[in-house]
Design a protein around this motif. Structure first.
Motif, PDB file in Angstrom:
ATOM      1  N   VAL A   1     -42.525 -14.383  -4.813  1.00 45.06           N
ATOM      2  CA  VAL A   1     -42.246 -15.805  -4.631  1.00 45.06           C
ATOM      3  C   VAL A   1     -43.197 -16.343  -3.571  1.00 45.06           C
ATOM      4  CG1 VAL A   1     -40.372 -17.361  -3.546  1.00 45.06           C
ATOM      5  CG2 VAL A   1     -40.002 -15.310  -5.201  1.00 45.06           C
ATOM      6  N   ALA A   2     -43.561 -15.776  -2.386  1.00 39.76           N
ATOM      7  CA  ALA A   2     -44.363 -16.333  -1.534  1.00 39.76           C
ATOM      8  C   ALA A   2     -45.877 -16.733  -2.074  1.00 39.76           C
ATOM      9  CB  ALA A   2     -44.756 -15.611  -0.123  1.00 39.76           C
ATOM     10  N   ALA A   3     -46.165 -15.827  -3.043  1.00 41.39           N
ATOM     11  CA  ALA A   3     -47.665 -15.979  -3.548  1.00 41.39           C
ATOM     12  C   ALA A   3     -47.626 -17.088  -4.370  1.00 41.39           C
ATOM     13  CB  ALA A   3     -48.049 -14.949  -4.331  1.00 41.39           C
ATOM     14  N   GLY A   4     -46.472 -17.558  -5.003  1.00 43.10           N
ATOM     15  CA  GLY A   4     -46.136 -18.585  -5.837  1.00 43.10           C
ATOM     16  C   GLY A   4     -46.147 -19.953  -5.020  1.00 43.10           C
ATOM     17  N   VAL A   5     -45.492 -19.906  -3.803  1.00 44.26           N
ATOM     18  CA  VAL A   5     -45.441 -21.039  -2.858  1.00 44.26           C
ATOM     19  C   VAL A   5     -47.079 -21.348  -2.537  1.00 44.26           C
ATOM     20  CG1 VAL A   5     -44.582 -21.697  -0.590  1.00 44.26           C
ATOM     21  CG2 VAL A   5     -43.134 -20.750  -2.043  1.00 44.26           C
TER      22      VAL A   5
ATOM     23  N   ALA B   1     -49.062 -12.296   1.567  1.00 38.75           N
ATOM     24  CA  ALA B   1     -48.068 -13.069   1.280  1.00 38.75           C
ATOM     25  C   ALA B   1     -47.589 -13.916   2.579  1.00 38.75           C
ATOM     26  CB  ALA B   1     -46.674 -12.297   0.558  1.00 38.75           C
ATOM     27  N   SER B   2     -47.476 -13.377   3.637  1.00 42.73           N
ATOM     28  CA  SER B   2     -47.042 -13.936   4.987  1.00 42.73           C
ATOM     29  C   SER B   2     -48.020 -14.934   5.091  1.00 42.73           C
ATOM     30  CB  SER B   2     -46.918 -13.102   5.893  1.00 42.73           C
ATOM     31  OG  SER B   2     -45.766 -12.043   5.645  1.00 42.73           O
ATOM     32  N   LEU B   3     -49.443 -14.539   5.057  1.00 44.39           N
ATOM     33  CA  LEU B   3     -50.321 -15.512   5.698  1.00 44.39           C
ATOM     34  C   LEU B   3     -50.565 -16.514   4.379  1.00 44.39           C
ATOM     35  CD1 LEU B   3     -53.145 -16.245   7.045  1.00 44.39           C
ATOM     36  CD2 LEU B   3     -54.239 -15.028   5.321  1.00 44.39           C
ATOM     37  N   GLY B   4     -50.094 -16.355   3.381  1.00 36.68           N
ATOM     38  CA  GLY B   4     -49.861 -17.656   2.286  1.00 36.68           C
ATOM     39  C   GLY B   4     -48.952 -18.601   2.680  1.00 36.68           C
TER      40      GLY B   4
ATOM     41  N   TRP C   1     -47.839 -19.280   5.638  1.00 30.17           N
ATOM     42  CA  TRP C   1     -48.219 -19.781   6.902  1.00 30.17           C
ATOM     43  C   TRP C   1     -49.323 -20.997   6.768  1.00 30.17           C
ATOM     44  CZ3 TRP C   1     -47.102 -18.763  11.941  1.00 30.17           C
ATOM     45  CH2 TRP C   1     -47.776 -19.488  12.889  1.00 30.17           C
ATOM     46  N   VAL C   2     -50.221 -20.405   5.707  1.00 37.95           N
ATOM     47  CA  VAL C   2     -51.364 -21.644   5.272  1.00 37.95           C
ATOM     48  C   VAL C   2     -50.489 -22.644   4.675  1.00 37.95           C
ATOM     49  CG1 VAL C   2     -53.158 -21.950   3.786  1.00 37.95           C
ATOM     50  CG2 VAL C   2     -52.899 -19.921   5.406  1.00 37.95           C
ATOM     51  N   ALA C   3     -49.467 -22.454   3.866  1.00 38.32           N
ATOM     52  CA  ALA C   3     -48.995 -23.554   3.304  1.00 38.32           C
ATOM     53  C   ALA C   3     -48.025 -24.448   4.106  1.00 38.32           C
ATOM     54  CB  ALA C   3     -47.929 -22.949   2.098  1.00 38.32           C
ATOM     55  N   GLY C   4     -47.851 -23.880   5.338  1.00 39.52           N
ATOM     56  CA  GLY C   4     -47.155 -24.809   6.164  1.00 39.52           C
ATOM     57  C   GLY C   4     -45.715 -24.199   6.625  1.00 39.52           C
ATOM     58  N   HIS C   5     -45.340 -23.070   6.080  1.00 38.82           N
ATOM     59  CA  HIS C   5     -44.106 -22.542   6.238  1.00 38.82           C
ATOM     60  C   HIS C   5     -44.092 -21.503   7.458  1.00 38.82           C
ATOM     61  CE1 HIS C   5     -42.636 -24.938   2.878  1.00 38.82           C
ATOM     62  NE2 HIS C   5     -43.709 -24.427   2.012  1.00 38.82           N
ATOM     63  N   HIS C   6     -44.357 -21.805   8.431  1.00 37.98           N
ATOM     64  CA  HIS C   6     -44.463 -21.002   9.617  1.00 37.98           C
ATOM     65  C   HIS C   6     -43.393 -19.887   9.918  1.00 37.98           C
ATOM     66  CE1 HIS C   6     -47.515 -24.093  10.745  1.00 37.98           C
ATOM     67  NE2 HIS C   6     -48.057 -23.114  10.263  1.00 37.98           N
ATOM     68  N   GLY C   7     -42.340 -20.515   9.932  1.00 39.20           N
ATOM     69  CA  GLY C   7     -40.967 -19.861  10.313  1.00 39.20           C
ATOM     70  C   GLY C   7     -40.710 -18.749   9.247  1.00 39.20           C
ATOM     71  N   TRP C   8     -40.857 -19.251   7.873  1.00 36.09           N
ATOM     72  CA  TRP C   8     -40.671 -18.148   6.832  1.00 36.09           C
ATOM     73  C   TRP C   8     -41.762 -17.244   6.779  1.00 36.09           C
ATOM     74  CZ3 TRP C   8     -36.064 -17.961   4.886  1.00 36.09           C
ATOM     75  CH2 TRP C   8     -35.345 -18.926   4.829  1.00 36.09           C
ATOM     76  N   ALA C   9     -42.989 -17.510   7.275  1.00 44.67           N
ATOM     77  CA  ALA C   9     -44.056 -16.476   7.108  1.00 44.67           C
ATOM     78  C   ALA C   9     -43.738 -15.370   8.071  1.00 44.67           C
ATOM     79  CB  ALA C   9     -45.433 -17.340   7.441  1.00 44.67           C
ATOM     80  N   VAL C  10     -43.289 -15.750   9.277  1.00 47.14           N
ATOM     81  CA  VAL C  10     -42.973 -14.893  10.425  1.00 47.14           C
ATOM     82  C   VAL C  10     -41.681 -14.043  10.161  1.00 47.14           C
ATOM     83  CG1 VAL C  10     -42.285 -14.509  12.708  1.00 47.14           C
ATOM     84  CG2 VAL C  10     -43.987 -16.147  12.184  1.00 47.14           C
ATOM     85  N   ALA C  11     -40.768 -14.665   9.288  1.00 45.53           N
ATOM     86  CA  ALA C  11     -39.738 -13.988   9.010  1.00 45.53           C
ATOM     87  C   ALA C  11     -39.978 -13.009   7.769  1.00 45.53           C
ATOM     88  CB  ALA C  11     -38.400 -15.038   8.252  1.00 45.53           C
ATOM     89  N   LEU C  12     -40.372 -13.229   6.796  1.00 49.96           N
ATOM     90  CA  LEU C  12     -41.130 -12.486   5.738  1.00 49.96           C
ATOM     91  C   LEU C  12     -41.955 -11.250   6.487  1.00 49.96           C
ATOM     92  CD1 LEU C  12     -41.270 -11.619   2.833  1.00 49.96           C
ATOM     93  CD2 LEU C  12     -43.613 -12.965   2.729  1.00 49.96           C
ATOM     94  N   LEU C  13     -42.712 -11.367   7.364  1.00 45.39           N
ATOM     95  CA  LEU C  13     -43.635 -10.328   7.680  1.00 45.39           C
ATOM     96  C   LEU C  13     -42.704  -9.528   8.680  1.00 45.39           C
ATOM     97  CD1 LEU C  13     -46.576  -9.226   7.925  1.00 45.39           C
ATOM     98  CD2 LEU C  13     -46.678 -10.735  10.236  1.00 45.39           C
ATOM     99  N   VAL C  14     -41.742  -9.859   9.388  1.00 51.49           N
ATOM    100  CA  VAL C  14     -40.897  -8.940  10.496  1.00 51.49           C
ATOM    101  C   VAL C  14     -39.874  -8.177   9.331  1.00 51.49           C
ATOM    102  CG1 VAL C  14     -38.666  -9.339  11.908  1.00 51.49           C
ATOM    103  CG2 VAL C  14     -40.809 -10.585  12.228  1.00 51.49           C
TER     104      VAL C  14
END
Length: 119
Positions: free
Chosen positions: A21-25, A74-77, A79-92
């Motif tokens: 899903v993150a890759a799709g975002v 996926a987390s970096l994607g 982050w780049v798309a502007g979803h910083h909180g979700w990026a960190v949450a996915l990585l954790v």
């Protein structure tokens, strides 16, 4: 303990779905609908070939490297798309559930499934 193991393995599967899903975002952000569809397909294909329990080209070195790359990218994607909180949450979430999946009692469940014949 087996019930907890299956909960963890279910969360690992959820993590894999979230990576797609993150890759799709990211794909939607970077290239529109075509990349939004293509990026998750690539993630699923790479996972199937290299990181799934029955991956044809997986192994003790390849599998963990591909997992780190998939969840990290996926987390970096995100982050780049502007979803910083979700990026960190996915990585954790990825680190925690995949770390728990390495516990010996949970690994035993995975090994047991790998030895059983495919249905």
């Amino acid at each position: 303990m087996a019930a907890l193991g299956w909960v963890v393995l279910t969360l690992v599967f959820l993590d894999e779905v979230l990576a797609a899903v993150a890759a799709g975002v990211w794909g939607s952000y970077a290239g529109g609908w075509v990349l939004a569809v293509l990026a998750p397909v690539v993630v699923v294909a790479v996972w199937w070939a290299f990181a799934s329990p029955r991956a044809r080209w997986g192994g003790p070195v390849v599998r963990p490297v591909v997992k780190v790359l998939v969840f990290g990218l996926a987390s970096l994607g995100l982050w780049v798309a502007g979803h910083h909180g979700w990026a960190v949450a996915l990585l954790v979430f990825s680190v925690v559930v995949n770390g728990l999946a390495q516990l010996p009692s949970i690994r035993a469940l995975v090994d047991q499934q790998e030895r059983s014949p495919a249905s």
